[in-house]
Motif scaffolding. Structure first.
Motif, PDB file in Angstrom:
ATOM      1  N   LEU A  37       0.752  -1.442  -0.001  1.00  0.00           N
ATOM      2  CA  LEU A  37      -0.013  -0.010   0.147  1.00  0.00           C
ATOM      3  C   LEU A  37       0.853   1.274  -0.012  1.00  0.00           C
ATOM      4  O   LEU A  37       0.456   2.150  -0.652  1.00  0.00           O
ATOM      5  N   LYS A  40       2.475   1.488  -3.599  1.00  0.00           N
ATOM      6  CA  LYS A  40       1.760   1.817  -4.658  1.00  0.00           C
ATOM      7  C   LYS A  40       0.279   2.495  -4.613  1.00  0.00           C
ATOM      8  O   LYS A  40      -0.266   2.953  -5.517  1.00  0.00           O
ATOM      9  N   CYS A  41      -0.011   2.982  -3.275  1.00  0.00           N
ATOM     10  CA  CYS A  41      -1.277   3.525  -3.311  1.00  0.00           C
ATOM     11  C   CYS A  41      -1.273   4.867  -2.366  1.00  0.00           C
ATOM     12  O   CYS A  41      -2.108   5.832  -2.666  1.00  0.00           O
ATOM     13  N   CYS A  44      -1.657   8.745  -3.621  1.00  0.00           N
ATOM     14  CA  CYS A  44      -2.833   9.212  -4.000  1.00  0.00           C
ATOM     15  C   CYS A  44      -3.848   9.262  -2.819  1.00  0.00           C
ATOM     16  O   CYS A  44      -4.958   9.896  -3.011  1.00  0.00           O
ATOM     17  N   HIS A  45      -3.696   8.205  -1.962  1.00  0.00           N
ATOM     18  CA  HIS A  45      -4.820   7.893  -0.979  1.00  0.00           C
ATOM     19  C   HIS A  45      -4.254   8.344   0.304  1.00  0.00           C
ATOM     20  O   HIS A  45      -4.242   7.506   1.293  1.00  0.00           O
ATOM     21  N   GLY A  51      -6.834  11.356  -4.257  1.00  0.00           N
ATOM     22  CA  GLY A  51      -7.344  10.233  -4.167  1.00  0.00           C
ATOM     23  C   GLY A  51      -8.230  10.418  -3.124  1.00  0.00           C
ATOM     24  O   GLY A  51      -9.425   9.796  -2.967  1.00  0.00           O
ATOM     25  N   LEU A  59      -4.990   5.689   3.101  1.00  0.00           N
ATOM     26  CA  LEU A  59      -4.417   4.366   3.126  1.00  0.00           C
ATOM     27  C   LEU A  59      -2.969   4.393   3.814  1.00  0.00           C
ATOM     28  O   LEU A  59      -2.225   3.580   3.880  1.00  0.00           O
ATOM     29  N   LEU A  85     -12.043  -3.407  -2.352  1.00  0.00           N
ATOM     30  CA  LEU A  85     -10.369  -3.027  -2.882  1.00  0.00           C
ATOM     31  C   LEU A  85      -9.723  -4.261  -3.622  1.00  0.00           C
ATOM     32  O   LEU A  85      -8.940  -3.918  -4.627  1.00  0.00           O
ATOM     33  N   ILE A  89      -8.293  -3.761  -7.699  1.00  0.00           N
ATOM     34  CA  ILE A  89      -6.757  -4.242  -7.866  1.00  0.00           C
ATOM     35  C   ILE A  89      -6.651  -5.188  -8.626  1.00  0.00           C
ATOM     36  O   ILE A  89      -5.680  -5.380  -9.423  1.00  0.00           O
ATOM     37  N   MET A  99      -7.545   0.407  -9.816  1.00  0.00           N
ATOM     38  CA  MET A  99      -6.564   0.688  -8.974  1.00  0.00           C
ATOM     39  C   MET A  99      -5.458   0.054  -9.521  1.00  0.00           C
ATOM     40  O   MET A  99      -5.543  -1.370  -9.714  1.00  0.00           O
ATOM     41  N   PRO A 100      -4.280   0.513  -9.260  1.00  0.00           N
ATOM     42  CA  PRO A 100      -3.999   1.920  -9.175  1.00  0.00           C
ATOM     43  C   PRO A 100      -4.171   2.720 -10.376  1.00  0.00           C
ATOM     44  O   PRO A 100      -3.928   2.385 -11.512  1.00  0.00           O
ATOM     45  N   HIS A 101      -4.923   4.005 -10.057  1.00  0.00           N
ATOM     46  CA  HIS A 101      -5.563   4.721 -10.923  1.00  0.00           C
ATOM     47  C   HIS A 101      -4.342   5.406 -12.015  1.00  0.00           C
ATOM     48  O   HIS A 101      -3.376   5.923 -11.428  1.00  0.00           O
TER      49      HIS A 101
END
Length: 125
Positions: A37, A40-41, A44-45, A51, A59, A85, A89, A99-101
């Motif tokens: 997370l 990769k995430c 943006c989150h 995000g 996240l 989720l 993914i 995702m990931p966007h």
């Protein structure tokens, strides 16, 4: 060798064989899932990011993941097939929200790891 003696030899070997297949290996949020997370995430989150502003999903930590988005939870502990989720993914949603966007999909081994963690109860371990 008696029937009972044979089983006393065979059963431990069978149990050891199943354990060596990784069937019982517990996936850790902190050591296994969180690094994925973070890599990769989270860019943006996290609070203040695009995000986060669009979805409300943070996240940066376990609590944010389990809280989900402003639309509801994205993890159903014990059921990866019902977890938003995982659907995102795995790129099983509309292309505009997978995702990931705007990036390449997560590698299959990372998706599998997250699915196993969810199926094991999505624990904060």
């Amino acid at each position: 060798m008696s029937y009972r003696s044979a089983w006393q030899l065979v059963v431990p070997l069978l149990v050891a064989g199943v354990a060596s297949l990784g069937c019982t290996q517990q996936v850790s949020f902190e050591h296994d899932v969180r690094p994925v997370l973070r890599e990769k995430c989270v860019a943006c989150h996290k609070e203040g990011s695009d995000g986060y502003i669009k979805s409300g999903l943070n996240l940066e930590n376990y609590e944010g993941l389990m809280r989900g988005t402003k639309f509801g939870p994205i993890i159903k502990p014990g059921s990866s097939i019902d977890s938003t989720l995982v659907i995102l993914i795995e790129h099983k949603a509309h292309s505009s929200i997978n995702m990931p966007h705007g990036q390449d999909p997560l590698p299959a081994n990372q998706v599998k790891l997250i699915k196993r963690w969810v199926d094991q109860g999505a624990k904060n371990n």
